[in-house]
Write an enzyme that holds these catalytic residues in place. Structure first.
Site, PDB file in Angstrom:
ATOM      1  N   TYR A 125       0.813  -1.223   0.000  1.00  0.00           N
ATOM      2  CA  TYR A 125       0.000   0.000   0.000  1.00  0.00           C
ATOM      3  C   TYR A 125       0.845   1.271   0.000  1.00  0.00           C
ATOM      4  CZ  TYR A 125      -4.113  -2.832   0.784  1.00  0.00           C
ATOM      5  OH  TYR A 125      -5.122  -3.740   0.634  1.00  0.00           O
ATOM      6  N   LYS A 155       3.195 -14.607   5.637  1.00  0.00           N
ATOM      7  CA  LYS A 155       3.390 -15.664   4.641  1.00  0.00           C
ATOM      8  C   LYS A 155       4.916 -15.817   4.505  1.00  0.00           C
ATOM      9  CE  LYS A 155       1.717 -18.372   1.360  1.00  0.00           C
ATOM     10  NZ  LYS A 155       0.841 -19.526   1.587  1.00  0.00           N
ATOM     11  N   ASP A 178      -2.966 -17.951   4.858  1.00  0.00           N
ATOM     12  CA  ASP A 178      -3.975 -18.824   4.233  1.00  0.00           C
ATOM     13  C   ASP A 178      -4.548 -19.794   5.261  1.00  0.00           C
ATOM     14  OD1 ASP A 178      -1.370 -19.716   4.211  1.00  0.00           O
ATOM     15  OD2 ASP A 178      -1.491 -20.810   2.317  1.00  0.00           O
ATOM     16  N   ASP A 227      -6.074  -5.903   5.498  1.00  0.00           N
ATOM     17  CA  ASP A 227      -7.219  -5.426   4.725  1.00  0.00           C
ATOM     18  C   ASP A 227      -8.161  -6.590   4.427  1.00  0.00           C
ATOM     19  OD1 ASP A 227      -8.866  -3.896   3.194  1.00  0.00           O
ATOM     20  OD2 ASP A 227      -7.424  -3.458   1.608  1.00  0.00           O
TER      21      ASP A 227
END
Ligand code: NAD
Length: 361
Positions: free
Chosen positions: A124, A191, A225, A249
């Site tokens: 972002y 991740k 995930d 987000d």
């Protein structure tokens, strides 16, 4: 005590939920002088920019602001006003409490999660290079000369920086929040198995910071995930989540779904001296001007704001009224009805009227 607060109603459904929120806050008995500004598409038409400078000046002066959602055109047009505001004011924390509300129809019970999303960097930051431009070609050539892995020449590039500085302050915020609010556990989300130098750094810093709180706040980590799967099967296992910007987000919307949808999910963007309160939801353009959507997400953002400015009594009064109206289930918007086509659903303004009536009862 009189407060001066910047109000940015936004566009799309923003003005409707903002008006409902303003009326409810005033009815809670708080003396506020509002400094109201237009931003987004309407501001472009009037001033040639979606974020006129006087908005930033007003928030810097008042230190507290509340805003409705603002549309961000996909792929082209202006950069997200929401992201610009967070960057310009260094509102590095996005705080989103997700708590089950009695009377909301959802299969999930006893959800009580607090999302602490990093707001200042990651994808972002807005460092992007358009496919085919000389700048993009230069970046790709440089990467290909430095890395054994090759980037295709017809790629667009978005840069994902994760810094030691920003990660340390966001993880510290999450732990401090846990201590102050008697929360038991912080989970760092990442991740790191794939992005070793960005998410890997985020995780290793989170582990370092966690040591300072050992014995006071439990710590663990989750791959994003896998976390998504666990959230929809056992959301009760989670307490405070701390995440880089993009995952924060996405997981915010997922968690909003657990407690009944975006219509009831409030939030705040917080820096060291300034705070800007806003619902998780966007401008829902298809509902613009229909006086139909749920004002609760923005009203509860207003409740968070009242607590932040020390108006605890008014905050609790307004929060109680919101919960009572939802529990009664009568004067609520379509999204809070068991059948979303229920003709007995009320409008945005009528739900606000009922909340105000409940505060006076
Ligand atoms: P959205 O949150 O605006 O709406 C998605 C759907 O959620 C809506 O169609 C509606 O069904 C439901 N919804 C949202 N708010 C609701 C409410 N108050 N009551 C009842 N139902 C509600 O997401 P989107 O359609 O992906 O985004 C629309 C625009 O908003 C985009 O331009 C996006 O960039 C922008 N956006 C802005 C912000 C912000 O201002 N902070 C946040 C998210 C998205």
């Amino acid at each position: 005590m009189k407060h001066t607060i910047t109000l940015i109603p936004g566009d799309g459904i923003g003005p409707e939920v903002s008006l409902a929120t303003k009326r409810c806050i005033e009815a809670a008995g708080v003396d506020i002088k509002w400094e109201e500004f237009i931003a987004g598409e309407v501001a472009i038409k009037r001033f040639g920019t979606p974020l006129p400078d006087n908005i930033i000046d007003s928030v810097k002066k008042n230190k507290v602001a509340i805003k409705g959602p603002i549309v961000t055109p996909i792929g082209s047009g202006f950069r997200s006003v929401n992201v610009q505001l967070r960057h310009a004011l260094d509102l590095y924390v996005c705080l989103r409490p997700v708590k089950s509300i009695e009377g909301v129809h959802t299969p999930y019970k006893n959800v009580d999660i607090v999302i602490v999303r990093e707001n200042s960097e990651d994808l972002y930051l807005g460092v992007e290079f358009q496919e085919g431009t000389p700048e993009c070609k230069k970046i790709i050539d440089t990467i290909n000369s430095l890395s054994p892995k090759k980037v295709r020449p017809d790629s667009g590039i978005s840069i994902k920086p994760i810094s030691r500085f920003a990660t340390t302050r966001i993880v510290k915020f999450a732990f401090e929040y846990a201590v102050k609010n008697n929360r038991k556990k912080v989970t760092a989300v990442h991740k790191a198995n794939i992005m070793k130098h960005t998410d890997g750094l985020f995780l290793s810093i989170a582990r370092e910071v966690a040591k300072e709180y050992a014995g006071r706040v439990e710590f663990n980590d989750a791959i994003v995930d896998n976390l998504s799967m666990q959230l929809v099967t056992r959301p009760q296992n989670f307490d405070v989540l701390v995440l880089p910007n993009l995952y924060g987000d996405i997981i915010s919307d997922l968690c909003a779904g657990l407690i009944g949808g975006l219509g009831v999910a409030p939030g705040a963007n917080i820096g060291d001296e300034i705070a800007l309160f806003e619902p998780v939801h966007g401008s829902a353009p298809k509902y613009t001007g229909q006086n139909k959507v749920n004002p609760v997400a923005m009203i509860l953002s207003g409740v968070m704001m009242l607590k932040y400015i020390g108006e605890e009594k008014a905050a609790l009064k307004l929060e109680r009224a919101v919960f009572d109206v939802i529990k009664a289930g009568k004067s609520v918007t379509y999204d809070l009805k068991k059948d979303r086509n229920d003709p007995a659903a009320v409008s945005t303004s009528a739900m606000a009227d009922e909340i105000i009536r409940s505060m006076k009862a």
